[in-house]
Design a protein around this motif. Sequence first.
Motif, short mmCIF file in Angstrom:
data_model
loop_
_atom_site.label_atom_id
_atom_site.label_comp_id
_atom_site.label_asym_id
_atom_site.label_seq_id
_atom_site.Cartn_x
_atom_site.Cartn_y
_atom_site.Cartn_z
N ASN A 71 0.83 -1.21 0.00
CA ASN A 71 0.00 0.00 0.00
C ASN A 71 0.86 1.26 0.00
N ALA A 72 1.94 1.24 0.77
CA ALA A 72 2.82 2.40 0.84
C ALA A 72 3.53 2.62 -0.49
N ILE A 73 3.93 1.54 -1.14
CA ILE A 73 4.60 1.66 -2.44
C ILE A 73 3.62 2.20 -3.48
N ASN A 74 2.42 1.65 -3.51
CA ASN A 74 1.42 2.12 -4.47
C ASN A 74 1.08 3.59 -4.26
N ALA A 75 0.99 4.00 -3.01
CA ALA A 75 0.63 5.39 -2.70
C ALA A 75 1.76 6.36 -3.05
N SER A 76 2.99 5.85 -3.11
CA SER A 76 4.15 6.72 -3.34
C SER A 76 4.71 6.63 -4.75
N SER A 77 4.16 5.74 -5.58
CA SER A 77 4.77 5.46 -6.88
C SER A 77 4.35 6.45 -7.96
N ASN A 78 5.19 6.55 -9.00
CA ASN A 78 4.88 7.39 -10.16
C ASN A 78 4.12 6.56 -11.19
N GLU A 79 3.94 7.11 -12.37
CA GLU A 79 3.14 6.42 -13.39
C GLU A 79 3.75 5.10 -13.82
N ASP A 80 5.08 4.98 -13.68
CA ASP A 80 5.75 3.74 -14.07
C ASP A 80 5.82 2.73 -12.93
N GLY A 81 5.26 3.10 -11.79
CA GLY A 81 5.24 2.17 -10.67
C GLY A 81 6.43 2.27 -9.74
N TRP A 82 7.39 3.18 -10.04
CA TRP A 82 8.58 3.31 -9.20
C TRP A 82 8.31 4.30 -8.07
N ALA A 83 8.81 3.97 -6.89
CA ALA A 83 8.60 4.82 -5.72
C ALA A 83 9.92 5.05 -4.98
N ASN A 84 10.11 6.28 -4.52
CA ASN A 84 11.28 6.64 -3.72
C ASN A 84 11.15 6.01 -2.33
N LEU A 85 12.22 5.37 -1.87
CA LEU A 85 12.17 4.69 -0.57
C LEU A 85 11.85 5.67 0.56
N ALA A 86 12.35 6.89 0.48
CA ALA A 86 12.07 7.87 1.53
C ALA A 86 10.59 8.19 1.60
N SER A 87 9.94 8.28 0.43
CA SER A 87 8.50 8.54 0.40
C SER A 87 7.72 7.36 0.96
N ILE A 88 8.21 6.15 0.68
CA ILE A 88 7.56 4.95 1.22
C ILE A 88 7.65 4.95 2.75
N GLY A 89 8.83 5.29 3.27
CA GLY A 89 9.02 5.34 4.72
C GLY A 89 8.10 6.36 5.37
N ALA A 90 7.96 7.53 4.73
CA ALA A 90 7.09 8.57 5.28
C ALA A 90 5.63 8.12 5.28
N HIS A 91 5.23 7.42 4.22
CA HIS A 91 3.84 6.93 4.17
C HIS A 91 3.61 5.86 5.22
N LEU A 92 4.57 4.97 5.41
CA LEU A 92 4.44 3.93 6.43
C LEU A 92 4.29 4.53 7.82
N ALA A 93 5.04 5.61 8.08
CA ALA A 93 4.97 6.25 9.39
C ALA A 93 3.57 6.78 9.67
N LYS A 94 2.89 7.24 8.62
CA LYS A 94 1.52 7.74 8.79
C LYS A 94 0.51 6.59 8.86
#
Length: 253
Positions: free
Chosen positions: A187-210
């Motif tokens: 869920n965190a990866i999907n919420a943080s990913s761009n159109e190609d499905g790639w997500a920045n790990l820092a953004s994933i971490g921030a989403h997980l914290a929330k």
Amino acid sequence: MQNNSEKALALLIDGDNASPRIIVGLLEEIASYGVASVKRIYGDWTKPNLNGWKGCLLEHAIQPVQQFAYTTGKNATDGAMIIDAMDLLYTGRFAGFCIVSSDSDFARLAARIREQGVTVYGFGERKTPRPFITACDKFVYFDVLNHHATHDVETHRHRIDRTMSRGLSSGQPVQTLDEQDLDKLRNAINASSNEDGWANLASIGAHLAKQASDFNARNFGYTRLSDLITDSGIVDVEWVGHHPKVVMVRLKK
């Protein structure tokens, strides 16, 4: 803007619900968030159950606050902590509060502090009720603090085995990454990913914290989220750039 080393924090410890064995790991953890300019521990110091704390109070400059039990079965310590926390909150001096307890009675206090725009860091046992955990911005378990203070988890890391639980070298259990945890990662990866499905790990971490205040790579025996998410087996990983390198991940198809 203040960096972490400049942020003033208030550390409030429920002496009846914490062991002095956590103190070194606790203070090391808090130092990564800011400076604990207020450090108080609450309890009835006439009772023998707090004797273990007395030896480390002076060493770590923690102020004991005496609170007699008014009647059997009622916890006056909680009330004293809550009153002090609100008094400190209204001074406007603190960027965050560190509440050390496994008691659900502090859930409303944590929520009230956050309503004021102040960060709440919770610390407690694995048995801590969910209402208190979810009321905090970040929640760290005691056994993670103990292990982090005395061991380098990185030297003991290996690929997650979903059929066998693993143990830390200290003999304490490591939480197994189950399907519910994997769903949180997805869920965190999907919420943080761009159109190609790639997500920045820092953004994933921030989403997980929330999404889950107690989701912490150290719960599973890892020091870094990048190692945990790589070993989960659900992502492709790319390192982008040079100084510093950026970790990008994408869910496997």
